[in-house]
Design an enzyme around this catalytic site. Structure first.
Site, PDB file in Angstrom:
ATOM      1  N   ARG A   1      38.487  57.635  39.109  1.00 48.12           N
ATOM      2  CA  ARG A   1      38.935  56.349  39.634  1.00 48.12           C
ATOM      3  C   ARG A   1      37.826  55.320  39.424  1.00 48.12           C
ATOM      4  O   ARG A   1      36.685  55.553  39.822  1.00 48.12           O
ATOM      5  CB  ARG A   1      39.238  56.483  41.123  1.00 48.12           C
ATOM      6  CG  ARG A   1      39.580  55.172  41.810  1.00 48.12           C
ATOM      7  CD  ARG A   1      39.807  55.416  43.291  1.00 48.12           C
ATOM      8  NE  ARG A   1      40.234  54.206  43.973  1.00 48.12           N
ATOM      9  CZ  ARG A   1      39.555  53.622  44.964  1.00 48.12           C
ATOM     10  NH1 ARG A   1      38.418  54.137  45.393  1.00 48.12           N
ATOM     11  NH2 ARG A   1      40.021  52.533  45.536  1.00 48.12           N
TER      12      ARG A   1
ATOM     13  N   GLU B   1      39.405  57.840  48.501  1.00 45.02           N
ATOM     14  CA  GLU B   1      37.981  57.951  48.857  1.00 45.02           C
ATOM     15  C   GLU B   1      37.845  58.886  50.044  1.00 45.02           C
ATOM     16  O   GLU B   1      38.568  58.756  51.032  1.00 45.02           O
ATOM     17  CB  GLU B   1      37.374  56.594  49.234  1.00 45.02           C
ATOM     18  CG  GLU B   1      37.228  55.643  48.077  1.00 45.02           C
ATOM     19  CD  GLU B   1      36.509  54.345  48.449  1.00 45.02           C
ATOM     20  OE1 GLU B   1      35.777  54.316  49.461  1.00 45.02           O
ATOM     21  OE2 GLU B   1      36.705  53.358  47.722  1.00 45.02           O
TER      22      GLU B   1
ATOM     23  N   TYR C   1      37.430  58.344  55.874  1.00 43.93           N
ATOM     24  CA  TYR C   1      36.073  58.846  56.121  1.00 43.93           C
ATOM     25  C   TYR C   1      35.921  59.511  57.475  1.00 43.93           C
ATOM     26  O   TYR C   1      35.184  60.465  57.611  1.00 43.93           O
ATOM     27  CB  TYR C   1      35.042  57.716  56.003  1.00 43.93           C
ATOM     28  CG  TYR C   1      34.836  57.261  54.573  1.00 43.93           C
ATOM     29  CD1 TYR C   1      33.898  57.893  53.761  1.00 43.93           C
ATOM     30  CD2 TYR C   1      35.578  56.228  54.032  1.00 43.93           C
ATOM     31  CE1 TYR C   1      33.704  57.499  52.450  1.00 43.93           C
ATOM     32  CE2 TYR C   1      35.394  55.824  52.711  1.00 43.93           C
ATOM     33  CZ  TYR C   1      34.457  56.462  51.924  1.00 43.93           C
ATOM     34  OH  TYR C   1      34.273  56.082  50.625  1.00 43.93           O
TER      35      TYR C   1
ATOM     36  N   ASN D   1      41.931  55.595  51.776  1.00 40.51           N
ATOM     37  CA  ASN D   1      40.529  56.019  51.823  1.00 40.51           C
ATOM     38  C   ASN D   1      40.269  56.513  53.242  1.00 40.51           C
ATOM     39  O   ASN D   1      40.583  55.809  54.205  1.00 40.51           O
ATOM     40  CB  ASN D   1      39.588  54.849  51.527  1.00 40.51           C
ATOM     41  CG  ASN D   1      39.793  54.272  50.134  1.00 40.51           C
ATOM     42  OD1 ASN D   1      40.577  54.804  49.343  1.00 40.51           O
ATOM     43  ND2 ASN D   1      39.101  53.193  49.832  1.00 40.51           N
TER      44      ASN D   1
ATOM     45  N   HIS E   1      38.292  45.248  43.465  1.00 45.06           N
ATOM     46  CA  HIS E   1      37.425  46.022  44.363  1.00 45.06           C
ATOM     47  C   HIS E   1      36.318  45.072  44.847  1.00 45.06           C
ATOM     48  O   HIS E   1      35.179  45.152  44.410  1.00 45.06           O
ATOM     49  CB  HIS E   1      36.863  47.242  43.617  1.00 45.06           C
ATOM     50  CG  HIS E   1      36.323  48.321  44.510  1.00 45.06           C
ATOM     51  ND1 HIS E   1      36.816  49.603  44.531  1.00 45.06           N
ATOM     52  CD2 HIS E   1      35.326  48.315  45.422  1.00 45.06           C
ATOM     53  CE1 HIS E   1      36.153  50.339  45.400  1.00 45.06           C
ATOM     54  NE2 HIS E   1      35.229  49.571  45.953  1.00 45.06           N
TER      55      HIS E   1
ATOM     56  N   GLU F   1      40.977  49.024  49.455  1.00 47.12           N
ATOM     57  CA  GLU F   1      40.665  48.831  50.876  1.00 47.12           C
ATOM     58  C   GLU F   1      40.882  47.403  51.332  1.00 47.12           C
ATOM     59  O   GLU F   1      39.980  46.738  51.879  1.00 47.12           O
ATOM     60  CB  GLU F   1      39.214  49.229  51.162  1.00 47.12           C
ATOM     61  CG  GLU F   1      39.108  50.625  51.631  1.00 47.12           C
ATOM     62  CD  GLU F   1      37.722  51.053  52.075  1.00 47.12           C
ATOM     63  OE1 GLU F   1      36.887  50.210  52.433  1.00 47.12           O
ATOM     64  OE2 GLU F   1      37.483  52.264  52.073  1.00 47.12           O
TER      65      GLU F   1
HETATM   66  C1  BGC Z   1      34.521  51.052  49.514  1.00 48.78           C
HETATM   67  C2  BGC Z   1      33.418  51.512  48.608  1.00 48.78           C
HETATM   68  C3  BGC Z   1      32.187  51.849  49.419  1.00 48.78           C
HETATM   69  C4  BGC Z   1      32.554  52.962  50.381  1.00 48.78           C
HETATM   70  C5  BGC Z   1      31.405  53.479  51.209  1.00 48.78           C
HETATM   71  C6  BGC Z   1      34.606  51.762  50.813  1.00 48.78           C
HETATM   72  O1  BGC Z   1      34.642  50.769  51.761  1.00 48.78           O
HETATM   73  O2  BGC Z   1      35.745  51.063  48.848  1.00 48.78           O
HETATM   74  O3  BGC Z   1      33.192  50.513  47.659  1.00 48.78           O
HETATM   75  O4  BGC Z   1      31.125  52.204  48.596  1.00 48.78           O
HETATM   76  O5  BGC Z   1      33.567  52.535  51.264  1.00 48.78           O
HETATM   77  O6  BGC Z   1      30.902  52.496  52.039  1.00 48.78           O
END
Ligand code: BGC
Length: 512
Positions: free
Chosen positions: A111, A410, A344, A342, A155, A201
Site C-alpha cells: 500500500r 494499517e 491501532y 486503520n 494521504h 484516515e
Molecule cells: C497515518 C500514518 C502514520 C500512522 C502512525 C496514521 O495516522 O495514516 O501516516 O504514520 O498513523 O502514526
C-alpha cells in the site's frame, strides 16, 4: 528498547488517535492461537501486505518537477523540530531496492500513496511526466514480482498551491480539482491498479488538521489547539469533512462510470477505527461511547452507507454541521466498494457533559467525552496489546454498516529510534503486537467479518506524522544518520516473512 516518552504535544495527538466502535464485547473471542497463512483465504481473495505513504518515504521533495504539499509546509514550519520529509527514505531513488526487500519478505500486496503535487505540480493543469514515470515504474516493479499495488490518492498532502489559492479542503472548489487528479491517476495507472483509496484516515486528518492543528495544514483556533495562528476549530473540521466526502464521491462516480468496467478495480475510503469501550458500566459512559462512535466513525461511515450524518452529531453540532442536498446525499451514499480501516488500539470512553456547557465548542467538545487508556489515563508510549478492539470494530462494522469488504490498511506498533542497534532490531514488542492482532483478525473472519486484506504499518521506518524521524513503526529499520539510508531487517520483518512463507505464526520465535 527504551519505552517511548510522550510530551504534551504527543499526548494531544494520541488523544486524537483514539477512535473506536461500539460492539458487543460478548461477541469478542480470544485471538486465534496457533495459526498460519493457510488459515486465511489465499491471495487474491485475501492479501497480506505492508504500507507507506508518499511524503513519509519518497524524499526527492524538490526533484523532477514536484511542488510542495501542505505536509512539506507543515514539516518546515518547525512544528516537528528539525525533521522534515525532504529526503525521508529516499524511496524515489531506491524503489527497486525496496521492492526487492518486499519480495524477500514475501509481501503479497503493498500500500502506498501518490503525491498529488508530484503528478500535478500546480494542483491542476499540466501533468508532470516525470511524476507519472515514477509511479509507473514503481507499479510495474511491484507487478513484475507479483505484488499487488493498493493505491491511496490523498494521504495528508494536498498541493500547497491549492491551499494557497482557495484554502484546500475548506472550499467546494476542491471537488473538481480532486476529481481531475483522480482522473489522471485512473487514466495513467488504472490498467494495473486493482484497489484505489481516495482518502487515508479522513477522520484523523480533519481532527488534526482543523481542530487541534497538530497535523497539516495546522489550522485551529484558540483555546482548542496549540499555537493557533489561523483557522476555526469550531467550524472548519465539519466543513473540510463535507468537502472530503463530496470529493471522494465525485471521484468514485467518475471511476465507476468511466473506468471500472474496463479496469476491473475497486474504490473505497479509509478511516482510523479504534475499539471503543465505556470506561465504566454507567449508562452515561455507555452513551458517551456510542456518541464517540458516531463522531469518529459515523461522521464518515453514515453518509457513505446511509447518505447522512448521524443524528447525535446533528443534535450536538447544530447549524455548524453542513447538510447534504438530496443530490449530494445520493452521490455519497453507496460510493464505496470497500472500506479501509486503520486500527491501532482500544480507547476507554468517559462521559464529559461539562464540555457542552460552553457556547463556543470545538469538535472534541461537541463530542462531550474523554478517550482514555484502560486505567483511565491519557494514553502515552507504545500501544497496549489489546487485540479484542479489532474484533469490536469489525463486529460493529458487520452489524451496522452491512459488512462491505474491508481492508485493515494499517496496524502496527510504535517503537523508538533512541536505543542501541541491537535493541532497535530486536523488536519483540512489535512481534507480540502483530501476532495478537492477526489472531484477533482471524477470529473476526471466522465470525463472519468480510475482511479482504491486512497491511502492517509500516513497511519501513519513515517520516512519522507526529514525531518526525523519532517514533517508528517499520518492519525494516532505516538508519537516517547514514547518508546511504541503509535498511536493516528487524526481527519483525523475519517473523512476518516466515508467516508469509507458510510457517506457523510462532515458528520463527521458536527457532530463534
Ligand atoms: C497515518 C500514518 C502514520 C500512522 C502512525 C496514521 O495516522 O495514516 O501516516 O504514520 O498513523 O502514526
Amino acid at each position: 528498547m527504551k519505552r517511548m516518552g510522550c510530551n504534551a504535544y504527543c499526548v494531544l495527538i494520541l488523544v486524537l488517535h483514539v477512535v473506536a466502535l461500539k460492539g458487543s464485547p460478548a461477541l469478542v473471542q480470544a485471538a486465534a492461537g496457533d495459526f498460519s497463512r493457510d488459515d486465511f483465504p489465499p491471495p487474491p481473495r485475501f492479501v497480506f501486505g505492508a504500507g507507506t505513504s508518499a511524503y513519509q518515504v519518497e524524499g526527492a521533495a524538490f526533484e523532477d518537477g514536484r511542488s510542495p504539499s501542505i505536509w512539506d509546509t507543515f514539516a518546515h514550519s518547525g512544528r516537528l523540530g528539525d525533521d522534515n520529509g525532504d529526503i525521508a527514505c529516499d524511496m524515489y531513488h531506491k524503489y527497486k531496492e525496496d521492492v526487492q526487500l518486499m519480495v524477500n519478505t514475501g509481501l503479497e500486496a503493498y500500500r502506498f500513496s501518490i503525491s498529488w503535487s508530484r503528478v500535478l505540480p500546480n494542483g491542476r493543469g499540466p501533468v508532470n511526466p516525470k511524476g507519472v514515470h515514477y509511479y509507473n515504474s514503481l507499479i510495474n516493479e511491484l507487478l513484475s514480482h507479483g505484488i499487488q499495488p493498493h493505491v491511496t490518492l490523498f494521504h495528508y498532502d494536498i498541493p500547497q498551491a491549492l491551499e494557497d489559492e482557495y484554502g484546500g479542503w475548506l472550499s467546494p472548489k476542491i471537488v473538481k480539482d480532486f476529481t481531475t487528479f483522480a482522473d489522471v491517476c485512473f487514466r495513467e495507472f488504472g490498467d494495473r491498479v486493482s484497489h484505489w483509496t481516495t482518502m487515508n484516515e479522513a477522520n484523523v486528518f480533519v481532527m488534526g488538521g482543523y481542530d487541534t492543528g497538530a497535523f497539516p495544514p495546522g489550522r485551529c483556533s484558540s483555546p482548542f489547539g496549540k499555537n493557533c495562528t489561523r483557522g476555526s476549530s469550531t467550524t472548519e473540521p465539519y466543513i473540510a469533512t463535507h468537502n472530503i466526502l463530496l470529493s471522494h464521491a465525485s471521484a468514485a462516480r467518475l471511476y465507476k462510470e468511466k473506468y471500472q468496467a474496463k479496469q476491473h478495480g475497486l474504490i473505497g475510503l479509509d478511516i482510523l477505527a479504534y475499539g471503543l469501550v465505556p470506561l465504566t458500566n454507567s449508562s452515561e459512559d455507555e452513551k458517551a461511547a456510542e456518541r464517540v462512535h458516531d463522531f469518529f466513525h459515523g461522521w464518515f461511515l453514515n453518509p457513505l452507507v446511509f447518505g447522512d450524518y448521524p443524528e447525535s452529531m446533528k443534535k450536538s453540532v447544530g447549524p455548524r454541521l453542513p447538510s447534504f442536498t438530496p443530490l449530494q446525499s445520493k452521490l455519497v451514499k453507496g460510493s464505496c466498494d470497500f472500506f479501509g480501516l486503520n486500527h491501532y488500539r482500544t480507547m476507554y470512553i468517559k462521559d464529559d457533559p461539562d464540555s457542552l456547557n460552553t457556547n463556543t465548542r470545538d469538535y472534541l467538545g461537541d463530542m462531550a467525552a474523554n478517550m482514555l487508556s484502560k486505567q483511565g489515563q491519557v494514553p502515552v508510549g507504545e500501544f497496549p496489546i489489546d487485540p479484542a478492539g479489532l474484533q469490536i470494530v469489525l463486529e460493529n462494522f458487520k452489524e451496522v454498516y452491512g459488512n462491505l469488504p474491508v481492508f485493515i490498511y494499517e496496524n502496527g506498533q510504535m517503537t523508538n529510534h533512541n536505543a542501541s542497534l541491537d535493541a532497535i532490531l530486536n523488536d519483540t514488542s512489535r512481534v507480540a503486537y502483530l501476532e495478537a492482532f492477526m489472531g484477533s483478525l482471524l477470529q473476526a473472519i471466522r465470525n463472519g467479518s468480510n475482511v479482504k486484506g491486512y497491511f502492517v504499518w509500516s513497511f519501513m521506518d519513515l517520516f512519522e506524522l507526529f514525531d518526525g524521524l523519532k517514533a517508528t513503526f517499520g518492519l525494516y529499520y532505516v538508519d537516517f544518520e547514514d547518508p546511504d539510508l541503509k535498511r536493516y531487517a528487524r526481527f519483525s520483518a523475519h517473523w512476518y516473512s516466515s508467516f508469509l512463507k507458510r510457517r506457523r505464526i510462532n515458528q520463527y520465535l521458536w527457532d530463534h
